[in-house]
Design a protein around this motif. Structure first.
Motif, PDB file in Angstrom:
ATOM      1  N   VAL A 156       0.842  -1.197   0.000  1.00 35.27           N
ATOM      2  CA  VAL A 156       0.000   0.000   0.000  1.00 35.27           C
ATOM      3  C   VAL A 156       0.877   1.246   0.000  1.00 35.27           C
ATOM      4  CG1 VAL A 156      -1.724   1.320   1.270  1.00 35.27           C
ATOM      5  CG2 VAL A 156      -1.936  -1.171   1.104  1.00 35.27           C
ATOM      6  N   ASP A 157       1.917   1.236   0.816  1.00 37.75           N
ATOM      7  CA  ASP A 157       2.854   2.367   0.819  1.00 37.75           C
ATOM      8  C   ASP A 157       3.530   2.515  -0.540  1.00 37.75           C
ATOM      9  OD1 ASP A 157       2.300   3.042   3.435  1.00 37.75           O
ATOM     10  OD2 ASP A 157       4.062   2.025   4.275  1.00 37.75           O
ATOM     11  N   ALA A 158       3.903   1.379  -1.143  1.00 39.66           N
ATOM     12  CA  ALA A 158       4.547   1.421  -2.454  1.00 39.66           C
ATOM     13  C   ALA A 158       3.606   2.014  -3.499  1.00 39.66           C
ATOM     14  CB  ALA A 158       4.993   0.024  -2.867  1.00 39.66           C
ATOM     15  N   ALA A 159       2.344   1.629  -3.446  1.00 37.87           N
ATOM     16  CA  ALA A 159       1.356   2.172  -4.376  1.00 37.87           C
ATOM     17  C   ALA A 159       1.133   3.666  -4.134  1.00 37.87           C
ATOM     18  CB  ALA A 159       0.037   1.410  -4.246  1.00 37.87           C
ATOM     19  N   TYR A 160       1.179   4.076  -2.868  1.00 37.58           N
ATOM     20  CA  TYR A 160       1.030   5.494  -2.526  1.00 37.58           C
ATOM     21  C   TYR A 160       2.160   6.308  -3.162  1.00 37.58           C
ATOM     22  CZ  TYR A 160       0.234   9.609   0.466  1.00 37.58           C
ATOM     23  OH  TYR A 160      -0.034  10.872   0.937  1.00 37.58           O
ATOM     24  N   LEU A 161       3.373   5.778  -3.109  1.00 35.95           N
ATOM     25  CA  LEU A 161       4.501   6.459  -3.745  1.00 35.95           C
ATOM     26  C   LEU A 161       4.307   6.529  -5.254  1.00 35.95           C
ATOM     27  CD1 LEU A 161       7.568   4.981  -1.843  1.00 35.95           C
ATOM     28  CD2 LEU A 161       6.541   7.239  -1.528  1.00 35.95           C
ATOM     29  N   ASP A 162       3.855   5.434  -5.853  1.00 36.71           N
ATOM     30  CA  ASP A 162       3.590   5.436  -7.290  1.00 36.71           C
ATOM     31  C   ASP A 162       2.573   6.515  -7.641  1.00 36.71           C
ATOM     32  OD1 ASP A 162       5.316   3.334  -7.715  1.00 36.71           O
ATOM     33  OD2 ASP A 162       3.753   1.814  -7.873  1.00 36.71           O
ATOM     34  N   MET A 163       1.535   6.609  -6.845  1.00 44.25           N
ATOM     35  CA  MET A 163       0.496   7.615  -7.071  1.00 44.25           C
ATOM     36  C   MET A 163       1.086   9.023  -7.042  1.00 44.25           C
ATOM     37  SD  MET A 163      -2.832   8.418  -4.667  1.00 44.25           S
ATOM     38  CE  MET A 163      -1.811   9.018  -3.297  1.00 44.25           C
ATOM     39  N   MET A 164       1.894   9.296  -6.029  1.00 41.06           N
ATOM     40  CA  MET A 164       2.486  10.625  -5.906  1.00 41.06           C
ATOM     41  C   MET A 164       3.466  10.918  -7.046  1.00 41.06           C
ATOM     42  SD  MET A 164       1.244  12.369  -3.511  1.00 41.06           S
ATOM     43  CE  MET A 164       0.706  12.558  -1.820  1.00 41.06           C
TER      44      MET A 164
ATOM     45  N   MET B  47      -1.699  16.333   2.357  1.00 38.25           N
ATOM     46  CA  MET B  47      -1.357  14.914   2.365  1.00 38.25           C
ATOM     47  C   MET B  47       0.017  14.688   2.985  1.00 38.25           C
ATOM     48  SD  MET B  47      -2.754  14.056  -1.485  1.00 38.25           S
ATOM     49  CE  MET B  47      -2.632  12.266  -1.384  1.00 38.25           C
ATOM     50  N   VAL B  48       0.957  15.565   2.651  1.00 36.75           N
ATOM     51  CA  VAL B  48       2.302  15.475   3.247  1.00 36.75           C
ATOM     52  C   VAL B  48       2.230  15.786   4.734  1.00 36.75           C
ATOM     53  CG1 VAL B  48       4.658  16.382   3.202  1.00 36.75           C
ATOM     54  CG2 VAL B  48       3.408  16.078   1.050  1.00 36.75           C
ATOM     55  N   ALA B  49       1.488  16.830   5.077  1.00 35.45           N
ATOM     56  CA  ALA B  49       1.369  17.227   6.485  1.00 35.45           C
ATOM     57  C   ALA B  49       0.744  16.116   7.325  1.00 35.45           C
ATOM     58  CB  ALA B  49       0.543  18.506   6.593  1.00 35.45           C
ATOM     59  N   ALA B  50      -0.229  15.403   6.752  1.00 35.66           N
ATOM     60  CA  ALA B  50      -0.923  14.354   7.501  1.00 35.66           C
ATOM     61  C   ALA B  50      -0.016  13.182   7.866  1.00 35.66           C
ATOM     62  CB  ALA B  50      -2.116  13.854   6.687  1.00 35.66           C
ATOM     63  N   LYS B  51       1.026  12.976   7.076  1.00 38.67           N
ATOM     64  CA  LYS B  51       1.963  11.878   7.343  1.00 38.67           C
ATOM     65  C   LYS B  51       3.023  12.267   8.387  1.00 38.67           C
ATOM     66  CE  LYS B  51       0.511   8.821   4.225  1.00 38.67           C
ATOM     67  NZ  LYS B  51       0.089   7.435   4.538  1.00 38.67           N
ATOM     68  N   GLY B  52       3.047  13.524   8.770  1.00 42.19           N
ATOM     69  CA  GLY B  52       3.981  13.973   9.793  1.00 42.19           C
ATOM     70  C   GLY B  52       5.323  14.438   9.279  1.00 42.19           C
ATOM     71  N   GLY B  53       5.618  14.177   8.012  1.00 41.46           N
ATOM     72  CA  GLY B  53       6.840  14.666   7.384  1.00 41.46           C
ATOM     73  C   GLY B  53       8.118  14.098   7.981  1.00 41.46           C
ATOM     74  N   PRO B  54       9.233  14.501   7.455  1.00 45.31           N
ATOM     75  CA  PRO B  54       9.339  15.504   6.397  1.00 45.31           C
ATOM     76  C   PRO B  54       9.079  14.953   4.990  1.00 45.31           C
ATOM     77  CG  PRO B  54      11.544  14.784   6.990  1.00 45.31           C
ATOM     78  CD  PRO B  54      10.584  14.077   7.930  1.00 45.31           C
TER      79      PRO B  54
ATOM     80  N   ALA C  80       4.731  22.170   4.630  1.00 44.24           N
ATOM     81  CA  ALA C  80       5.078  20.743   4.628  1.00 44.24           C
ATOM     82  C   ALA C  80       5.918  20.387   3.404  1.00 44.24           C
ATOM     83  CB  ALA C  80       3.815  19.894   4.672  1.00 44.24           C
ATOM     84  N   ILE C  81       5.546  20.905   2.255  1.00 38.89           N
ATOM     85  CA  ILE C  81       6.315  20.618   1.043  1.00 38.89           C
ATOM     86  C   ILE C  81       7.641  21.371   1.065  1.00 38.89           C
ATOM     87  CG2 ILE C  81       6.353  20.810  -1.476  1.00 38.89           C
ATOM     88  CD1 ILE C  81       3.356  20.266  -1.440  1.00 38.89           C
ATOM     89  N   LYS C  82       7.637  22.548   1.642  1.00 36.73           N
ATOM     90  CA  LYS C  82       8.895  23.289   1.790  1.00 36.73           C
ATOM     91  C   LYS C  82       9.855  22.505   2.679  1.00 36.73           C
ATOM     92  CE  LYS C  82      10.511  28.012   2.670  1.00 36.73           C
ATOM     93  NZ  LYS C  82      10.074  29.397   3.050  1.00 36.73           N
TER      94      LYS C  82
END
Length: 205
Positions: free
Chosen positions: A89-97, A138-145, A179-181
């Motif tokens: 699932v994490d791998a697919a999430y990376l593919d999506m991004m 989406m980045v912020a929700a994962k806690g980053g960085p 978060a993206i910064k």
């Protein structure tokens, strides 16, 4: 395997590939397409399966395989470098991004450096703005960085590259997207990537 990365004198589609290899410690020989084939690009283009580069030439055990499509090449390098998450699932999430940020490539990348595309800079930045508004929470929700939290992966490098280009066009483009910064700054400190960025050639795009 021996990996030969054949591309033009550009960062462009090559940077997430090169950054992924640098972070994973995967040796990658970079060769310009006209040097590898010994003739000008217009003569090489019709001889390639899809008429385009980048091209990754994989030599192993007497077998040679050629891969095309930059995101496929990036994932392959991440795979052999054991730089993918175990959770599918994490791998697919990376593919999506990675697929999402790849949608920024045109016109953003060429508009930053190639005169015929200069008129497309605003269009490129508008696409970046939409991307930032979508991906920031989406980045912020994962806690980053990074996209999946504390560990960087190839899709982080895809985002870094496109934000790096956007920043050359608009220095404050990330000011409202902390978060993206933070992701961009964190990528610059990743072991292997940090050294690559400090020594990479001054290509265009």
């Amino acid at each position: 395997p021996k990996l030969t990365f054949v591309y033009a004198r550009l960062h462009a589609l090559g940077e997430p590939i090169r950054m992924t290899a640098a972070a994973a410690g995967v040796p990658l020989e970079n060769v310009f397409v006209w040097d590898y084939y010994g003739k000008p690009w217009p003569e090489v283009k019709p001889t390639l399966p899809f008429g385009q580069v980048p091209e990754l030439i994989i030599e192993e055990g007497g077998k040679t395989t050629k891969l095309y499509m930059s995101t496929v090449i990036t994932r392959y390098i991440a795979t052999i470098g054991k730089a993918l998450p175990e959770d599918p699932v994490d791998a697919a999430y990376l593919d999506m991004m990675m697929e999402r940020v790849h949608e920024l490539f045109l016109p953003l990348n060429p508009s930053a450096q190639l005169p015929p595309y200069f008129s497309k800079q605003q269009e490129g930045l508008e696409k970046v703005e939409v991307f930032l508004k979508q991906v920031e929470p989406m980045v912020a929700a994962k806690g980053g960085p990074f996209l999946l939290g504390k560990k960087p992966y190839y899709a982080d490098y895809g985002i870094y590259h496109h934000m790096d280009i956007a920043l050359t066009l608009k220095a404050n483009v990330l000011d409202n997207f902390p978060a993206i910064k933070m992701l961009v700054k964190a990528v610059e400190q990743v072991n292997g990537v940090k050294q690559y960025l400090a020594s990479r050639p001054k290509f265009i795009g």
